[in-house]
Structure formats: C-alpha cells, structure tokens
Design a protein around this motif. Structure first.
Motif, PDB file in Angstrom:
ATOM      1  N   ALA A   1      66.779-102.704  36.727  1.00  0.00           N
ATOM      2  CA  ALA A   1      66.219-101.947  35.615  1.00  0.00           C
ATOM      3  C   ALA A   1      64.926-101.311  36.108  1.00  0.00           C
ATOM      4  O   ALA A   1      63.985-101.996  36.490  1.00  0.00           O
ATOM      5  CB  ALA A   1      65.948-102.863  34.428  1.00  0.00           C
ATOM      6  N   THR A   2      64.923 -99.988  36.148  1.00  0.00           N
ATOM      7  CA  THR A   2      63.759 -99.221  36.578  1.00  0.00           C
ATOM      8  C   THR A   2      63.850 -97.838  35.945  1.00  0.00           C
ATOM      9  O   THR A   2      64.791 -97.560  35.198  1.00  0.00           O
ATOM     10  CB  THR A   2      63.669 -99.164  38.135  1.00  0.00           C
ATOM     11  N   ARG A   3      62.946 -96.967  36.253  1.00  0.00           N
ATOM     12  CA  ARG A   3      62.922 -95.619  35.658  1.00  0.00           C
ATOM     13  C   ARG A   3      63.873 -94.701  36.435  1.00  0.00           C
ATOM     14  O   ARG A   3      63.440 -93.889  37.240  1.00  0.00           O
ATOM     15  CB  ARG A   3      61.500 -95.078  35.659  1.00  0.00           C
ATOM     16  N   HIS A   4      65.169 -94.824  36.189  1.00  0.00           N
ATOM     17  CA  HIS A   4      66.190 -94.013  36.860  1.00  0.00           C
ATOM     18  C   HIS A   4      66.149 -92.576  36.351  1.00  0.00           C
ATOM     19  O   HIS A   4      65.767 -92.324  35.212  1.00  0.00           O
ATOM     20  CB  HIS A   4      67.587 -94.599  36.608  1.00  0.00           C
ATOM     21  N   CYS A   5      66.568 -91.659  37.222  1.00  0.00           N
ATOM     22  CA  CYS A   5      66.653 -90.241  36.866  1.00  0.00           C
ATOM     23  C   CYS A   5      68.041 -89.715  37.208  1.00  0.00           C
ATOM     24  O   CYS A   5      68.689 -90.212  38.121  1.00  0.00           O
ATOM     25  CB  CYS A   5      65.600 -89.428  37.618  1.00  0.00           C
ATOM     26  N   MET A   6      68.479 -88.696  36.487  1.00  0.00           N
ATOM     27  CA  MET A   6      69.784 -88.059  36.682  1.00  0.00           C
ATOM     28  C   MET A   6      69.565 -86.567  36.877  1.00  0.00           C
ATOM     29  O   MET A   6      68.549 -86.018  36.456  1.00  0.00           O
ATOM     30  CB  MET A   6      70.684 -88.276  35.457  1.00  0.00           C
ATOM     31  N   TRP A   7      70.539 -85.910  37.514  1.00  0.00           N
ATOM     32  CA  TRP A   7      70.534 -84.456  37.660  1.00  0.00           C
ATOM     33  C   TRP A   7      71.965 -83.965  37.576  1.00  0.00           C
ATOM     34  O   TRP A   7      72.892 -84.750  37.498  1.00  0.00           O
ATOM     35  CB  TRP A   7      69.848 -84.013  38.954  1.00  0.00           C
ATOM     36  N   MET A   8      72.154 -82.655  37.647  1.00  0.00           N
ATOM     37  CA  MET A   8      73.455 -82.052  37.366  1.00  0.00           C
ATOM     38  C   MET A   8      74.024 -81.240  38.530  1.00  0.00           C
ATOM     39  O   MET A   8      74.801 -80.312  38.330  1.00  0.00           O
ATOM     40  CB  MET A   8      73.331 -81.162  36.130  1.00  0.00           C
ATOM     41  N   ARG A   9      73.675 -81.597  39.746  1.00  0.00           N
ATOM     42  CA  ARG A   9      74.201 -80.892  40.922  1.00  0.00           C
ATOM     43  C   ARG A   9      75.732 -80.933  40.893  1.00  0.00           C
ATOM     44  O   ARG A   9      76.328 -81.992  40.717  1.00  0.00           O
ATOM     45  CB  ARG A   9      73.685 -81.548  42.201  1.00  0.00           C
TER      46      ARG A   9
ATOM     47  N   ILE B   1      69.136 -97.828  23.380  1.00  0.00           N
ATOM     48  CA  ILE B   1      68.797 -96.503  23.905  1.00  0.00           C
ATOM     49  C   ILE B   1      67.283 -96.353  23.980  1.00  0.00           C
ATOM     50  O   ILE B   1      66.580 -96.529  22.978  1.00  0.00           O
ATOM     51  CB  ILE B   1      69.405 -95.389  23.032  1.00  0.00           C
ATOM     52  N   LEU B   2      66.813 -96.041  25.185  1.00  0.00           N
ATOM     53  CA  LEU B   2      65.389 -95.780  25.407  1.00  0.00           C
ATOM     54  C   LEU B   2      65.057 -94.329  25.060  1.00  0.00           C
ATOM     55  O   LEU B   2      64.066 -94.053  24.390  1.00  0.00           O
ATOM     56  CB  LEU B   2      65.024 -96.042  26.875  1.00  0.00           C
TER      57      LEU B   2
ATOM     58  N   HIS C   1      66.098 -85.670  34.937  1.00  0.00           N
ATOM     59  CA  HIS C   1      66.082 -86.169  33.569  1.00  0.00           C
ATOM     60  C   HIS C   1      65.933 -87.678  33.721  1.00  0.00           C
ATOM     61  O   HIS C   1      66.845 -88.338  34.227  1.00  0.00           O
ATOM     62  CB  HIS C   1      67.368 -85.806  32.837  1.00  0.00           C
ATOM     63  N   CYS C   2      64.794 -88.210  33.294  1.00  0.00           N
ATOM     64  CA  CYS C   2      64.449 -89.589  33.629  1.00  0.00           C
ATOM     65  C   CYS C   2      64.354 -90.479  32.401  1.00  0.00           C
ATOM     66  O   CYS C   2      64.060 -90.026  31.294  1.00  0.00           O
ATOM     67  CB  CYS C   2      63.123 -89.617  34.369  1.00  0.00           C
ATOM     68  N   ALA C   3      64.564 -91.765  32.650  1.00  0.00           N
ATOM     69  CA  ALA C   3      64.428 -92.779  31.609  1.00  0.00           C
ATOM     70  C   ALA C   3      62.965 -92.888  31.197  1.00  0.00           C
ATOM     71  O   ALA C   3      62.054 -92.748  32.024  1.00  0.00           O
ATOM     72  CB  ALA C   3      64.927 -94.119  32.127  1.00  0.00           C
ATOM     73  N   ALA C   4      62.745 -93.149  29.920  1.00  0.00           N
ATOM     74  CA  ALA C   4      61.393 -93.297  29.391  1.00  0.00           C
ATOM     75  C   ALA C   4      60.801 -94.656  29.756  1.00  0.00           C
ATOM     76  O   ALA C   4      59.596 -94.859  29.624  1.00  0.00           O
ATOM     77  CB  ALA C   4      61.402 -93.113  27.875  1.00  0.00           C
ATOM     78  N   GLY C   5      61.643 -95.565  30.211  1.00  0.00           N
ATOM     79  CA  GLY C   5      61.201 -96.910  30.589  1.00  0.00           C
ATOM     80  C   GLY C   5      62.196 -97.494  31.563  1.00  0.00           C
ATOM     81  O   GLY C   5      63.006 -96.766  32.156  1.00  0.00           O
ATOM     82  N   ASP C   6      62.165 -98.799  31.717  1.00  0.00           N
ATOM     83  CA  ASP C   6      63.074 -99.467  32.649  1.00  0.00           C
ATOM     84  C   ASP C   6      64.493 -99.473  32.085  1.00  0.00           C
ATOM     85  O   ASP C   6      64.782-100.176  31.107  1.00  0.00           O
ATOM     86  CB  ASP C   6      62.611-100.893  32.931  1.00  0.00           C
TER      87      ASP C   6
END
Length: 147
Positions: free
Chosen positions: A70-78, A95-96, A109-114
């Motif tokens: 659990a950490t601040r993961h990020c996603m993208w759309m490549r 849902i965070l 696009h990143c998580a607001a928390g863990d």
C-alpha cells in the motif's frame, strides 16, 4: 521437399503475430447494489499491460490492480484506447479518490493516499452510480495475492 516450404510459409504469419495473452483471473466485486466483473492484474506483467490495446470494455466490467504494498500508486494511459475512470482503494477496499483518464496519454493519475488496489472502469462509471470516495468495494478480500 515441396511441402516443408509451404508449411513454413503458412506458419510464418502465426509466428510473427504477437502472442495471445493468457486469460486473466476474474473476480466479482460490488459497490453498493452494483455488481462489477473485474479482471485481476496481480503480477508485474499484467499490471504493466493493464487495459492497453483494448478497444472496448463491457458495461459493469473493469480491471482490478492488486499491489504488493500500500503506497501512493499512479496510473497512466499509454497505448490505452478507452477513456477510463480509476478508483484507488485502501487495504479494506474503501475508495480514496477517483480520477478520470483520457486515452493515449501519459499523464500520471495518482492515489490520494496509500492504495493497495486500483479499479479501472469505463469513464464516469463511478459518477453515474453515485459512487464516491469513502465507498467500500466489496469482494476485494477474495482477490488473488499480488506476485
């Protein structure tokens, strides 16, 4: 002798085409009264692939990303052709935050928390159902362990 070259010529397109990806595990989740059929990306290769190269996603279907930490993961759309919304979830499936993602972009696009999970659905799926941060996604506990 003639048959071998013909066989190789016929086989060449199959060998040149990209391999068909293995069928991902699927899990049933729910958000309130709404049922979600989610493919599960629980290892590095499937998390990296995500929904890339797909042209459609059936209604009420999505992809659940299961992370080892659990950490601040990020996603993208490549190489992703579908507009999506992603909900980042904590360890208990709450849902965070929810982010809108446009096709073929590399914006983070990143998580607001863990976050321990991320759930990608068709764009505005969460908003159209009135699902907001704080909502718990049920069924997360049955997801495969991350690899």
């Amino acid at each position: 002798m003639y048959r071998l070259p013909c066989f190789l010529i016929a086989l060449a397109p199959l060998l040149a085409s990209p391999p068909v990806s293995a069928q991902l595990a699927s899990i049933e989740l729910s958000a309130g009264f709404y049922r979600i059929e989610a493919e599960v990306a629980a290892d590095d290769a499937n998390r990296a692939q995500g929904l890339m190269n797909r042209r459609s996603l059936p209604a009420n279907h999505g992809m659940l990303f299961v992370f080892a930490q659990a950490t601040r993961h990020c996603m993208w759309m490549r190489n992703t052709y579908l507009p999506l919304s992603v909900a980042f979830l904590d360890q208990e499936g709450r849902i965070l935050n929810i982010e809108k993602m446009q096709p073929q972009t590399e914006d983070n696009h990143c998580a607001a928390g863990d976050a321990r999970y991320a759930l990608e659905m068709n764009l505005d799926w969460f908003a159209s159902k009135g699902i907001k941060p704080g909502t718990r996604i049920a069924g997360i506990d049955k997801s495969p362990r991350p690899k």
